[in-house]
Design an enzyme around this catalytic site. Structure first.
Site, PDB file in Angstrom:
ATOM      1  N   LYS A  82       0.814  -1.215   0.000  1.00 44.10           N
ATOM      2  CA  LYS A  82       0.000   0.000   0.000  1.00 44.10           C
ATOM      3  C   LYS A  82       0.849   1.268   0.000  1.00 44.10           C
ATOM      4  O   LYS A  82       0.344   2.360  -0.265  1.00 44.10           O
ATOM      5  CB  LYS A  82      -0.974   0.015   1.179  1.00 44.10           C
ATOM      6  CG  LYS A  82      -0.360   0.135   2.553  1.00 44.10           C
ATOM      7  CD  LYS A  82      -1.433   0.041   3.630  1.00 44.10           C
ATOM      8  CE  LYS A  82      -0.857   0.113   5.024  1.00 44.10           C
ATOM      9  NZ  LYS A  82      -0.273   1.401   5.374  1.00 44.10           N
ATOM     10  N   ASP A  83       2.163   1.141   0.287  1.00 44.19           N
ATOM     11  CA  ASP A  83       3.055   2.297   0.254  1.00 44.19           C
ATOM     12  C   ASP A  83       3.649   2.548  -1.128  1.00 44.19           C
ATOM     13  O   ASP A  83       4.337   3.546  -1.331  1.00 44.19           O
ATOM     14  CB  ASP A  83       4.209   2.113   1.252  1.00 44.19           C
ATOM     15  CG  ASP A  83       3.759   2.190   2.701  1.00 44.19           C
ATOM     16  OD1 ASP A  83       2.665   2.732   2.950  1.00 44.19           O
ATOM     17  OD2 ASP A  83       4.495   1.706   3.585  1.00 44.19           O
ATOM     18  N   ARG A 130      -7.749   8.762   2.669  1.00 38.04           N
ATOM     19  CA  ARG A 130      -8.700   7.715   2.308  1.00 38.04           C
ATOM     20  C   ARG A 130      -9.554   7.322   3.511  1.00 38.04           C
ATOM     21  O   ARG A 130     -10.787   7.242   3.431  1.00 38.04           O
ATOM     22  CB  ARG A 130      -7.936   6.480   1.785  1.00 38.04           C
ATOM     23  CG  ARG A 130      -8.816   5.247   1.565  1.00 38.04           C
ATOM     24  CD  ARG A 130      -7.962   4.017   1.279  1.00 38.04           C
ATOM     25  NE  ARG A 130      -7.111   3.660   2.398  1.00 38.04           N
ATOM     26  CZ  ARG A 130      -7.475   2.930   3.444  1.00 38.04           C
ATOM     27  NH1 ARG A 130      -8.726   2.495   3.543  1.00 38.04           N
ATOM     28  NH2 ARG A 130      -6.625   2.636   4.399  1.00 38.04           N
ATOM     29  N   ARG A 131      -8.902   7.085   4.648  1.00 35.90           N
ATOM     30  CA  ARG A 131      -9.650   6.721   5.858  1.00 35.90           C
ATOM     31  C   ARG A 131     -10.471   7.907   6.360  1.00 35.90           C
ATOM     32  O   ARG A 131     -11.621   7.745   6.753  1.00 35.90           O
ATOM     33  CB  ARG A 131      -8.687   6.245   6.946  1.00 35.90           C
ATOM     34  CG  ARG A 131      -8.044   4.896   6.640  1.00 35.90           C
ATOM     35  CD  ARG A 131      -7.058   4.492   7.719  1.00 35.90           C
ATOM     36  NE  ARG A 131      -6.433   3.206   7.435  1.00 35.90           N
ATOM     37  CZ  ARG A 131      -5.159   2.927   7.609  1.00 35.90           C
ATOM     38  NH1 ARG A 131      -4.339   3.869   8.073  1.00 35.90           N
ATOM     39  NH2 ARG A 131      -4.668   1.735   7.337  1.00 35.90           N
ATOM     40  N   ARG A 148       0.958  10.525  13.210  1.00 33.16           N
ATOM     41  CA  ARG A 148       2.076   9.958  12.476  1.00 33.16           C
ATOM     42  C   ARG A 148       2.923   9.120  13.424  1.00 33.16           C
ATOM     43  O   ARG A 148       2.738   9.113  14.618  1.00 33.16           O
ATOM     44  CB  ARG A 148       2.940  11.081  11.868  1.00 33.16           C
ATOM     45  CG  ARG A 148       2.267  11.864  10.748  1.00 33.16           C
ATOM     46  CD  ARG A 148       2.109  11.072   9.463  1.00 33.16           C
ATOM     47  NE  ARG A 148       3.323  10.372   9.092  1.00 33.16           N
ATOM     48  CZ  ARG A 148       4.375  10.939   8.502  1.00 33.16           C
ATOM     49  NH1 ARG A 148       4.341  12.226   8.209  1.00 33.16           N
ATOM     50  NH2 ARG A 148       5.444  10.230   8.193  1.00 33.16           N
ATOM     51  N   ARG A 154       1.803   5.391  17.577  1.00 30.75           N
ATOM     52  CA  ARG A 154       0.380   5.711  17.409  1.00 30.75           C
ATOM     53  C   ARG A 154      -0.444   5.126  18.563  1.00 30.75           C
ATOM     54  O   ARG A 154      -1.351   5.793  19.078  1.00 30.75           O
ATOM     55  CB  ARG A 154      -0.131   5.171  16.066  1.00 30.75           C
ATOM     56  CG  ARG A 154       0.518   5.828  14.875  1.00 30.75           C
ATOM     57  CD  ARG A 154      -0.058   5.317  13.575  1.00 30.75           C
ATOM     58  NE  ARG A 154       0.783   5.719  12.458  1.00 30.75           N
ATOM     59  CZ  ARG A 154       0.362   5.827  11.205  1.00 30.75           C
ATOM     60  NH1 ARG A 154      -0.894   5.559  10.919  1.00 30.75           N
ATOM     61  NH2 ARG A 154       1.170   6.180  10.256  1.00 30.75           N
ATOM     62  N   CYS A 241      -1.059   7.646  -4.280  1.00 33.95           N
ATOM     63  CA  CYS A 241      -1.481   6.761  -3.185  1.00 33.95           C
ATOM     64  C   CYS A 241      -1.727   7.538  -1.881  1.00 33.95           C
ATOM     65  O   CYS A 241      -2.230   6.979  -0.922  1.00 33.95           O
ATOM     66  CB  CYS A 241      -0.449   5.650  -2.947  1.00 33.95           C
ATOM     67  SG  CYS A 241       1.203   6.226  -2.577  1.00 33.95           S
TER      68      CYS A 241
END
Length: 309
Positions: A82-83, A130-131, A148, A154, A241
């Site tokens: 996904k990166d 996106r989220r 971040r 996190r 992305c």
């Protein structure tokens, strides 16, 4: 005799993923070949005070590693799929796409509340547009704020009270053995995943034919078909992305089924469509055209300008 140098980011999750690849690759290598790990600090790991979209997106997590490949400092790189930006530098190739872990997102809540149960005004941490767009489409009364850092950072910010909840990729949680920390797994109907989420990209130089041959042991054809459709969809939007774009493909008896989304970070509008077929790349392109016909191009240009301002 050959020492294959494997490049990786330094986060605990990245190291866990890279070790998995090394453990599964080593038995298939010829006698005398050994794997050696090299940890690389990327720009994305260094810039933690602003969101990814403000500093160029998730390509920041792969750029330095790709340069190390091109410079022949390393021979192999392991990335979270996904990166990966939609386009790859000339001279590099995807040597393998690993079997996909659970592609869904998940919610970790300090009080054990689901997304529906969070009170109005609750702070939800994510640096993914996106989220953010999908959370606000469902719950416009929540406050989405950037968070971040690696998974440990996190989670600490959540437990310190900076957020009522955070949203993460479930695959990373599984790889870290953190399943008991999860409050709710978010189904794709609620939170469409990022392109490639749950899979690993094993990258190498295009002319390293010996290594490419041995990497096939890591490749999962079903995941490769799905991810190819998703990345074709993403690439049609200039590979952004870091933008609020989601794509998730599944293999079915009648072919590949791909669902895609482009949304405004505010949660309104949300444009979505679906496509099915046998050719992964064509499905991705067709789905992108459908969303462009709905106005996705204009929407993304507006978002890009907002990010840059």
């Amino acid at each position: 005799m050959r020492t294959v140098v494997v490049g990786t980011r330094r986060s605990e999750l990245a190291l866990t993923q890279t070790q998995w690849v090394m453990d599964h690759l080593q038995p298939s290598l010829p006698e005398g070949w050994e794997l050696k790990q090299e940890r690389i600090v990327t720009k994305g790991d260094q810039i933690l005070h602003v969101t990814l979209s403000k500093v160029g997106g998730k390509g920041l997590f792969v750029k330095e590693i790709e340069q190390a490949l091109l410079d022949k400092r390393i021979d192999l790189a392991v990335h979270s799929m996904k990166d990966m930006p939609g386009q790859m530098p000339t001279g590099l190739t995807m040597g393998a796409v690993t079997r996909r872990e659970d592609p869904r997102d998940c919610l970790l809540s300090r009080e054990g509340l689901t997304l529906d149960q969070l009170p109005a005004g609750a702070r939800v941490g994510t640096s993914s547009l996106r989220r953010q767009s999908q959370i606000l489409a469902l719950r416009p009364d929540l406050v989405v704020e950037p968070v971040r850092g690696n998974l440990n950072t996190r989670y600490r910010k959540l437990m310190d009270g900076q957020f009522e909840a955070i949203v993460l990729a479930y695959a990373g949680i599984v790889r870290m053995g953190w399943e008991e920390k999860v409050t709710e797994i978010l189904e794709p109907a609620t939170m469409l995943p990022a392109v490639g989420q749950g899979a690993l990209a094993v990258q190498c130089r295009s002319d390293d034919h010996d290594l490419l041959e041995y990497l096939q042991v890591l490749n999962d054809p079903e995941t490769e078909r799905s991810v190819t459709a998703e990345r074709s969809f993403l690439h049609s939007f200039d590979g952004g992305c870091h933008l609020p774009i989601a794509g998730y493909a599944v293999n079915r008896p009648d072919g590949i089924h791909l669902r895609g989304m482009v949304a405004h970070p505010s949660g309104n509008p949300v444009l979505s469509a679906e496509e099915s077929g046998d050719n992964s790349r064509e499905i991705g392109k067709r789905l992108a055209r459908r969303l462009l016909d709905q106005g996705a191009g204009v929407l993304l240009e507006e978002i890009r300008k907002g990010i840059q301002s």
